[in-house]
Each structure stands twice: as structure tokens, then as C-alpha cells.
Design a protein around this motif. Sequence first.
Motif, PDB file in Angstrom:
ATOM      1  N   VAL A 116       3.491  -0.480  11.421  1.00  0.00           N
ATOM      2  CA  VAL A 116       4.853  -0.977  11.222  1.00  0.00           C
ATOM      3  C   VAL A 116       5.538  -0.237  10.074  1.00  0.00           C
ATOM      4  O   VAL A 116       6.730   0.080  10.153  1.00  0.00           O
ATOM      5  N   MET A 117       4.788   0.078   9.023  1.00  0.00           N
ATOM      6  CA  MET A 117       5.375   0.838   7.915  1.00  0.00           C
ATOM      7  C   MET A 117       5.875   2.187   8.390  1.00  0.00           C
ATOM      8  O   MET A 117       6.960   2.636   8.008  1.00  0.00           O
ATOM      9  N   GLN A 118       5.080   2.833   9.228  1.00  0.00           N
ATOM     10  CA  GLN A 118       5.489   4.139   9.727  1.00  0.00           C
ATOM     11  C   GLN A 118       6.672   4.032  10.681  1.00  0.00           C
ATOM     12  O   GLN A 118       7.570   4.871  10.669  1.00  0.00           O
ATOM     13  N   LYS A 119       6.684   2.991  11.506  1.00  0.00           N
ATOM     14  CA  LYS A 119       7.765   2.806  12.470  1.00  0.00           C
ATOM     15  C   LYS A 119       9.079   2.456  11.786  1.00  0.00           C
ATOM     16  O   LYS A 119      10.144   2.951  12.177  1.00  0.00           O
ATOM     17  N   THR A 120       9.021   1.615  10.762  1.00  0.00           N
ATOM     18  CA  THR A 120      10.251   1.139  10.090  1.00  0.00           C
ATOM     19  C   THR A 120      10.642   1.994   8.905  1.00  0.00           C
ATOM     20  O   THR A 120      11.727   1.826   8.347  1.00  0.00           O
ATOM     21  N   SER A 123       9.185   1.377   2.512  1.00  0.00           N
ATOM     22  CA  SER A 123       8.671   2.124   1.360  1.00  0.00           C
ATOM     23  C   SER A 123       7.461   1.459   0.727  1.00  0.00           C
ATOM     24  O   SER A 123       6.619   2.135   0.135  1.00  0.00           O
ATOM     25  N   LYS A 124       7.353   0.106   0.877  1.00  0.00           N
ATOM     26  CA  LYS A 124       6.252  -0.597   0.217  1.00  0.00           C
ATOM     27  C   LYS A 124       5.787  -1.793   1.035  1.00  0.00           C
ATOM     28  O   LYS A 124       6.607  -2.530   1.590  1.00  0.00           O
ATOM     29  N   LEU A 125       4.477  -1.942   1.118  1.00  0.00           N
ATOM     30  CA  LEU A 125       3.871  -3.161   1.643  1.00  0.00           C
ATOM     31  C   LEU A 125       3.605  -4.068   0.449  1.00  0.00           C
ATOM     32  O   LEU A 125       3.129  -3.612  -0.597  1.00  0.00           O
ATOM     33  N   VAL A 126       3.911  -5.366   0.600  1.00  0.00           N
ATOM     34  CA  VAL A 126       3.771  -6.310  -0.507  1.00  0.00           C
ATOM     35  C   VAL A 126       2.803  -7.419  -0.100  1.00  0.00           C
ATOM     36  O   VAL A 126       2.980  -8.048   0.949  1.00  0.00           O
ATOM     37  N   THR A 127       1.767  -7.644  -0.907  1.00  0.00           N
ATOM     38  CA  THR A 127       0.815  -8.716  -0.633  1.00  0.00           C
ATOM     39  C   THR A 127       0.804  -9.717  -1.784  1.00  0.00           C
ATOM     40  O   THR A 127       1.233  -9.403  -2.892  1.00  0.00           O
ATOM     41  N   GLY A 162       0.541   6.495   3.070  1.00  0.00           N
ATOM     42  CA  GLY A 162       1.464   7.496   2.555  1.00  0.00           C
ATOM     43  C   GLY A 162       2.562   6.917   1.676  1.00  0.00           C
ATOM     44  O   GLY A 162       3.390   7.661   1.144  1.00  0.00           O
ATOM     45  N   LYS A 163       2.586   5.618   1.523  1.00  0.00           N
ATOM     46  CA  LYS A 163       3.600   4.939   0.697  1.00  0.00           C
ATOM     47  C   LYS A 163       2.877   4.162  -0.400  1.00  0.00           C
ATOM     48  O   LYS A 163       1.961   4.681  -1.011  1.00  0.00           O
ATOM     49  N   SER A 164       3.281   2.906  -0.640  1.00  0.00           N
ATOM     50  CA  SER A 164       2.654   2.099  -1.691  1.00  0.00           C
ATOM     51  C   SER A 164       2.380   0.689  -1.198  1.00  0.00           C
ATOM     52  O   SER A 164       3.105   0.158  -0.349  1.00  0.00           O
TER      53      SER A 164
END
Length: 467
Positions: A116-120, A123-127, A162-164
Amino acid sequence: MSFELRVKSLIEEKQLIQQDDHLLIAVSGGIDSMALLHYFVQTKEKWGIKVEAIHVDHMLRGEASAEDRAFVQRYCDNHEIYLHAKAIPIPEIMALENGNTQLICRRERYQYFKEVMQKTNASKLVTAHHADDQLESVLMALTKNATINSMQGIRPQRFFAGKSLIRPFLTVTKSEIREYLLRQGLEYREDASNFKDTYVRNRFRHHVVPLLEAENPRVTEQVTHFTEQLQEDDAYLMTLAEDVFSRTVKKLDENTYRMEIEAFQLVPLALQRRLILILLNYLYKDSNTIQSYALLVSMLKLCDTTAGYAEVHLPEEFLAVRRYGKLSIQKKEPLEGQTSPEKKISTANGWTTLTNGERLCIVKLPDLSSELLTDTAQLFYFNASKLKLPLYVRTRKEGDRMLLKGMDQPKRLSRLFIDEKIPLNERNSWPLLISPSDEVVAVIGVRMGMFFSTTPQPNDDTVLIVD
């Protein structure tokens, strides 16, 4: 300090968020992730960011799992947040793999996050990892795998897809998150598996952490400070280690590294450990392998001395070998009885890397320059009219012999390997230098034949460089 201010302080101190960031909030429906999503829904204008949510149904709890997804969807609809959601048939995957449930869930969940990060282009995934998670992680590492990396616990930010990946709640406790959610008048879903002692983390959470909190109610805060200091100290030492690594360890190809053990031994032990960790990071993606204490100790022991031959079998078909004062990390040699393809060595070839990590280069004597030489390079001079080019590299054949200086008759390689104490399992895969007539002229890294000398003779016009 209020909950909101503590979260804001961590974000600003660690620069977790920048203007125009596109955040993908991982939301299970539980108390922590709902608080995380709500915090950014409330503050997205202030931070100047775009917020979307992502949810995974592991299909482990039947209708309850589906209800979690519906609950998260209702919240997102009410607050105009786009939700990415997917049901992953974990029970079916487990039936095929017969693996650890938590590890499979995590692998599949993060794979979906990555997609989903690559598709959208987020810039950052948040947990929603928080201070209690930090305490539990350190305790688990202490009892299982207490290495430099594992004792630093969870980091506020790391690379992902590839992001954060960022964790803005890392300095607030579970109770503070609960109080925040209650103040906001929000509901959440409770996963029944959180109450079971089936999982290691739950056993620590239910039985160990309460004992520590009884001794010191601020133990979570103390561990948070402890991990921050470890991370800061390690960041500085890793900077030093990376500089030493660039000067000490040679990368010969994608799967082959080599270093002089004497140079390694001159480095302080704290940096030695980190040099090995850097090397393992190059070889492996699996954090459990990289953080293996047993693997770290075995590699350090291998470098205790420069004498003799020793090897350590590493995961994923890698082999660490101590030989002639050098440590080589490489893919395992061909099995006994197998031979490797022949390689041509000539003055036109440049450097050729062999399976044992050695590199060969042949140049005309007038072309020998300092750019070709390293501190570990060995030079062997010969006359190209007597030993004609090109030469070849192959492994041993039945009946191979080599003529050595001072001998009237060629010596059988089987006897030479015994005399030189070459391990039995390596003899059939050891690289040999061969003349155009298929005569063995050198056993690379062991003995050179009669055509070579370590100092140039009057008629020598060519040099073999072994590094």
C-alpha cells in the motif's frame, strides 16, 4: 507534561514528521492504534500532513475479526479518512507452512503495508508502539538474545519499504494512552488473545511487568531513558565502526567479504562487535539472524588468532573461514566431488575473484603500478615464454600433480593437501592455477609451482598478483 505535549515533543525532537508528509496509520481497532489514528486526525492540519489508515484482518477470530474491520471503517467514514483494508487467510497459510502464528501474521501484515505504501506513495508508516512495549521488548531481549542491537529496544524511526516507519507514542505509557482515549470519548475493540498467556509478550505483560512496577512505578520511564542512551551511544560507536569497516573489510563481490585478522584485532572490542554486526547486516535481512548472540560470539572467537584454519557455518549457506591470517565470508564451496567452471586468467582480464575469496590479476612487468597493489597483495614473477598465457583456474582432477622448485618429480596434489593441512571437505573445490596444457602450476593461497618466484628474475617479464 500532558499526553499531547509528550507526543509532540518526541515528534519534534526526532523529526518524525515533516510538512506535507503522507502518513499511513496502522490501525487494528485496539486502544493504542485508535488513539494513534485519532491523534493525527485531530492534529493533521497543525502538522500540515495527509492521513490515511490501513487495517489487516488476520481471519483468526472469525466474526470478531470482521467486526474489528467494520469498527475501524465506521470511524474512518465519520472522520473522512480513507481506509485501506485487507483480509489475509492466516489459518490457510499456517496450514501450509506450519510456522509460528505471530511471525506469519507480522510478515503478511507488513507485506501488505509495503504494497500500500508503494501504491499510494505514502511517505511514512505509523505504528502505535508505546513505552510499555519498549519495556517488554527489553525484558524479552534480556532473557533471550541480549545483543547490542536487541537491548536498544524499539527505535522511534527506522527505514521501511524505501521510506520510513515512525512510532510517535514511544515515550507514553499504555495507561496514558487509555486516559487520552477516554478523555476524547472514543471507543475501541479488545482482542481476546491479549488476555492469553500463549504468547511470550503476554506472559511478560501479565506477570513480569507488574512485579517491576510494584518495585518502581516509573520503571517504564526508566527503561525508556535507558534505551535512548544506548541508542545514542551506539549511533556514535557505529559511526566509528563504519569508518573502520570501510578500511578493514573488502567486498569482493555480492556474497564475498574478506579482512586481515591482525587489523581487526587492533580495533577495540566494542568496535569489533559492531564490525561483525555491520557485516551481518550486509549478508542478512532477518533481524533475528543479525542479532544472534551465538553468531556474534562464534565470529569473534574465529578472530581470536591468526593461526591455523577454522570455519563457522553461517545461515543461508554462508561460510566464515579463517585461513592464513585472513577471515573470509563467502557462499559455501561446492560439495565434495564437484568441480567449478574454468576461468581464464590473462593480462586482458583484469581482476578475477575466486570462490575462496582470493583475487588474481596478471600484468606485464612494465605495467605493474601502485594502483594495483594493496597491503595484502602478493606478487609472483614469471617468464611468459616459459609459462604461456592464458592461464586457467579450475578445481582438482584425479591424478593432478605439480612440479615444485627443488624437486625432480611433480608432487601429487593429494599429498600436498595433506602436508599443508587443507581440510578434507575443501580439497576437491580448492582453486588451482592451470597452464594451457592443463598442467597445475599453482595451488592458490597454498603453494606456487616452479615457474614463479617472489623476486623478479633476469628473464621474468610478467607478474601474477594474488590478493
